[in-house]
Design an enzyme around this catalytic site. Structure first.
Site, PDB file in Angstrom:
ATOM      1  N   ASP A 142       0.857  -0.848   0.030  1.00 35.25           N
ATOM      2  CA  ASP A 142      -0.009  -0.035  -0.006  1.00 35.25           C
ATOM      3  C   ASP A 142       1.054   1.318  -0.038  1.00 35.25           C
ATOM      4  O   ASP A 142       2.106   1.079   0.285  1.00 35.25           O
ATOM      5  CB  ASP A 142      -0.886  -0.007   1.146  1.00 35.25           C
ATOM      6  CG  ASP A 142      -1.616   1.402   1.534  1.00 35.25           C
ATOM      7  OD1 ASP A 142      -2.337   1.904   0.505  1.00 35.25           O
ATOM      8  OD2 ASP A 142      -1.644   1.976   2.602  1.00 35.25           O
ATOM      9  N   ASP A 184      -1.607  -0.939   6.007  1.00 35.99           N
ATOM     10  CA  ASP A 184      -1.845  -0.495   7.369  1.00 35.99           C
ATOM     11  C   ASP A 184      -3.190   0.004   7.625  1.00 35.99           C
ATOM     12  O   ASP A 184      -3.812   0.358   8.823  1.00 35.99           O
ATOM     13  CB  ASP A 184      -0.966   0.793   7.565  1.00 35.99           C
ATOM     14  CG  ASP A 184      -1.157   1.933   7.098  1.00 35.99           C
ATOM     15  OD1 ASP A 184      -1.457   2.954   7.360  1.00 35.99           O
ATOM     16  OD2 ASP A 184      -1.224   2.061   5.600  1.00 35.99           O
ATOM     17  N   ASP A 222      -7.198  -1.770   3.727  1.00 30.38           N
ATOM     18  CA  ASP A 222      -6.264  -2.799   3.307  1.00 30.38           C
ATOM     19  C   ASP A 222      -6.772  -4.344   4.020  1.00 30.38           C
ATOM     20  O   ASP A 222      -5.965  -5.261   3.326  1.00 30.38           O
ATOM     21  CB  ASP A 222      -4.926  -2.670   3.796  1.00 30.38           C
ATOM     22  CG  ASP A 222      -4.286  -1.436   3.099  1.00 30.38           C
ATOM     23  OD1 ASP A 222      -4.605  -1.238   2.146  1.00 30.38           O
ATOM     24  OD2 ASP A 222      -3.540  -0.442   3.646  1.00 30.38           O
TER      25      ASP A 222
END
Length: 622
Positions: free
Chosen positions: A316, A514, A518
Site C-alpha cells: 500500500d 496499514d 487494506d
C-alpha cells in the site's frame, strides 16, 4: 533450571553414582546387580509408568513404550549394564531437551510479561488499584515510574520516558508528553503520567499481542505437519520390524534368541523419533522468538515458513511506503518571493486544522500576528477566503483548489506536472502562485526495497487509492516494478488476484498495508503483513505478520529469520533420518551395539536441538 529439572538432575546424579559403583563391583560380588537396579529405578522408574498410562489412553507407540520394551528386553537377556546405561543416557538427553525448550521459549515468555496486573484508576479524585478489565473508555488512570502501561490512551498530564522494547524490539526509550498517544505493554521509566483511556483492555495493544502469541502455536508449518504424520507411521513400522528381527531369525534360520533379541532392542532404542518430533517444532519456535525480539510478530509457524519463499511483495502507499503526513514540497510564486507566498498562505490558513493547512503552517515555521487577520470564511469543498491587513490596505485572499480559482474567475498559470496536492493562492482577482503538498516517503523505505531485491524478491508492486499520477511518481522515485493507482478496496483485491495468478510456482506473495481498506487484501494474500504501531485494528486482525515498529525494512529481517529457520529444519530432518537409518541397518546386521543405538537416539536429538536453538540467535545486519 526449573524445580522439576533440578529434581531430575539429582536423580540422574544418583543414578550415575550407582551405575559407576555397579560397574566397579561387577564380577567381584554376587549382588552387584542391586547397584544397577537402583541406578535404573533412579533414572527411569517413571518411563514404564508413563508407557502404561499412555497405552491405557490409546497411545501405544511413543518413546516411553520403545524405551521400556528395549530396556526390559536387554535385562531379560542379561545385558543389565547396557539396559541401565541406555535409560540413564536417554534421561540425560531428555533433561537437556527440556532445558533447550525452556531456553527457546524465553523470548516469548518475556513478551508475555507485558501483561499488566492492575491499573491505577482515578475515582472520585482518589487512586484505586483495579483490574484492567474494570476500566472503561474515558476513565483516567495514573502510571507511576516502573509500572506497566495497562491500557491504550492519551497522556493528559505529565511527561516521561517509555520502554517499548517488548512491543517494538527497539531499546531506545520513547519520550511522551501531553496529548501523545500511549500504548499498553510499555513500561514507564520515569515521571508520573495521567492517561485518559481510549480502548477497553480486550481491544488494547497488549491484549492483541498476547492473543497473537497464544494463537501462533496452533498454526503449524508444513514441515511440522509432515513430522507429526511421519512419526505416526514410522513408529509402528519400526516396532513391527524389531519384532520380526527378534523372532524370525531364531525360528526360521535357527539363530540364537539372545543375539537377535539384543539386536531388536538396539533397533528399538535408535528408532525413537525424538530428534525430529522435538527439534523441528523447536526450530520454528526459535524462529518465532527471534522475530518477536526484533519487533515482528508472526501468527504461526506456517507464516514463518511462507516468508522464506516470497516471490512478490505488494505495498500500500499511504502509511506504508509513505508517512501519511503531508509536507510542503514545492512553492511556485508567479510574482514575489517563495517566502512571501508561504507567509500569505500560512496567515490565511491560521485558523484551519485541515492536514493541508497544518503542513503549510509548519513549513512557514514563524509566529503569526493574529491582529493582522480579519474575517475568515470557509468555502466548503473549495477552500477559504481570508482578509489580511497589509498596512493601510486589506488583502482579500483566496486559498484553495483549482475549482475555487475557476469560481472566482482567476486564471491559473500552468505549473507543469504535479506529484501532490496543489494549493492555489490569489489576492482579489490576481493569481499569486501555488504551493504543492505531498506525502513524504518513509526514511527506511529505499533501504527496505533494495534489501528485498537483494534477498531475491522478484517483483515489487504498489497498489494505492491515490491518483494514478501521484502513485506513478512515487513508484518511479522508489524504482518499483509495477504501480496501480486510483484503486478502491475492491479494485485492490482484483489486482491482487491478477498478481497471484502470475507468481512463480512454489513461491508466495505478501501484501504490506496499514489501513482499514487494506484488510480484505491482507486476508487474501499468501502472507498479509500489517504495520502494527500505526495500523488499524482491522488491518492487524486480518494480517498474518505484524511489524510493531512500522519499519518496512523489518521485512528484510523477517525473510532472513524465515530462511535461516527453514535451513535449520531441513538440516535436522536430513541429519536425523540419515543417522537413524544408518544405525538401524547396522543394528539389524549386528554391527552396531546398544551404545551406538543410544547415540542414534539421544546423541542425534541433542545435536539436532542444539542446531535448532540457532534459530533463536538471529542478529540483524541493519
Amino acid at each position: 533450571m526449573t524445580k522439576k529439572q533440578k529434581r531430575m538432575a539429582i536423580r540422574l546424579l544418583a543414578s550415575a553414582l550407582f551405575f559407576a559403583a555397579g560397574m566397579f563391583v561387577e564380577g567381584k560380588v554376587a549382588w552387584y546387580w542391586i547397584f544397577f537396579l537402583i541406578s535404573y529405578l533412579a533414572a527411569g522408574y517413571d518411563i514404564p509408568l508413563r508407557a502404561v498410562r499412555n497405552i491405557m489412553n490409546g497411545q501405544f507407540f511413543d518413546e516411553n513404550f520403545l524405551m521400556s520394551v528395549a530396556t526390559f528386553g536387554a535385562i531379560g537377556i542379561g545385558a543389565l549394564e547396557e539396559a541401565v546405561g541406555v535409560m540413564l543416557f536417554y534421561q540425560v538427553g531428555e533433561l537437556f531437551n527440556d532445558y533447550a525448550v525452556n531456553k527457546s521459549r524465553k523470548s516469548i515468555t518475556d513478551l508475555m510479561d507485558i501483561n499488566p496486573e492492575y491499573a491505577n484508576l482515578i475515582k472520585d479524585g482518589k487512586e484505586e488499584k483495579v483490574d484492567p478489565y474494570e476500566v472503561s473508555v474515558g476513565d483516567r488512570i495514573v502510571i507511576k515510574p516502573g509500572e506497566k502501561v495497562p491500557l491504550d490512551g492519551i497522556v493528559v498530564k505529565g511527561t516521561g520516558g517509555l520502554d517499548t522494547k517488548a512491543l517494538t524490539g527497539e531499546s531506545m526509550p520513547v519520550e511522551v508528553k501531553e496529548n501523545d498517544a500511549i500504548l499498553s505493554g510499555s513500561i514507564n521509566l520515569n515521571g508520573v503520567l495521567e492517561v485518559e483511556v481510549t480502548k477497553l483492555f480486550d481491544d488494547s495493544t497488549v491484549a492483541k499481542i498476547l492473543e497473537l502469541v497464544e494463537n501462533a502455536s496452533f498454526r503449524k508449518a508444513k514441515a511440522e505437519n509432515f513430522i507429526t504424520r511421519f512419526a505416526k507411521i514410522y513408529t509402528p513400522v519400526v516396532v513391527s520390524l524389531a519384532l520380526i528381527l527378534a523372532v524370525i531369525p531364531p525360528l526360521v534360520f535357527g539363530g540364537e534368541w539372545g543375539t537377535w533379541i539384543y539386536r531388536a532392542c538396539s533397533f528399538l532404542v535408535v528408532s525413537c523419533p525424538c530428534a525430529l518430533v522435538i527439534s523441528v517444532p523447536l526450530s520454528f519456535f526459535g524462529g518465532l522468538g527471534a522475530a518477536s525480539r526484533h519487533g515482528i510478530l508472526m501468527k504461526g509457524s506456517n507464516y514463518l515458513e511462507a516468508m522464506a519463499s516470497l516471490d512478490t511483495v505488494v505495498f500500500d502507499k499511504t502509511g506504508t511506503l509513505t508517512t501519511g503526513k503531508f509536507q510542503v514540497t514545492d512553492v511556485d510564486p508567479v510574482e514575489g518571493t517563495k517566502e512571501e507566498l508561504l507567509r500569505l498562505a500560512a496567515y490565511g490558513e491560521f485558523h484551519s486544522n485541515h492536514p493541508i493547512a497544518l503542513s503549510v503552517k509548519e513549513a512557514y515555521g514563524k509566529s503569526v500576528d493574529e491582529a493582522l487577520i480579519g474575517c475568515v470564511e470557509e468555502i466548503a469543498g473549495y477552500g477559504i477566503k481570508a482578509e489580511l491587513k497589509d498596512g493601510e490596505r486589506v488583502n482579500e485572499l483566496y486559498i484553495g483548489n483549482a475549482r475555487l480559482m475557476k469560481q472566482k474567475g482567476i486564471e491559473i498559470t500552468d505549473q507543469g506536472p504535479v506529484t501532490g496536492t496543489s494549493l492555489y493562492v490569489a489576492d482579489g482577482g490576481r493569481y499569486l502562485g501555488s504551493i504543492t503538498i505531498s506525502d513524504t516517503i518513509r526514511e527506511d523505505v529505499p533501504m527496505a526495497l533494495k534489501g528485498l531485491k537483494a534477498a531475491g524478491v522478484r517483483k515489487l508492486v504498489m497498489l494505492t487509492g491515490d491518483k494514478p499520477e501521484v502513485g506513478q511518481a512515487v513508484g518511479e522515485k522508489l524504482g518499483l516494478d509495477e504501480v496501480h493507482g486510483g484503486l478502491l478496496p475492491g479494485d485492490k483485491v482484483g489486482k491482487l488476484e491478477e498478481l497471484l495468478s502470475k507468481k512463480q510456482e512454489g513461491h508466495n506473495l505478501a501484501f504490506v498495508g496499514d489501513g482499514i481498506n487494506d484488510a480484505p487484501v491482507l486476508a487474501r494474500a499468501d502472507v498479509g503483513i500489517a504495520m502494527g504501531g500505526i495500523g488499524s485494528d482491522a488491518a492487524v486482525e486480518a494480517a498474518d505478520v505484524v511489524i510493531m515498529t512500522d519499519e518496512p525494512s523489518k521485512l528484510i529481517d523477517a525473510i532472513a529469520i524465515a530462511r535461516k529457520t527453514a535451513r535449520i529444519v531441513r538440516q535436522n530432518i536430513i541429519f536425523a533420518i540419515g543417522v537413524k537409518v544408518l544405525i538401524l541397518i547396522l543394528s539389524a546386521a549386528g554391527i552396531a551395539t546398544m551404545w551406538a543405538a543410544v547415540f542414534g537416539d539421544v546423541g542425534v536429538s541433542v545435536i539436532a536441538i542444539l542446531n535448532a536453538i540457532r534459530a533463536l540467535a538471529y542478529q540483524s545486519n541493519q
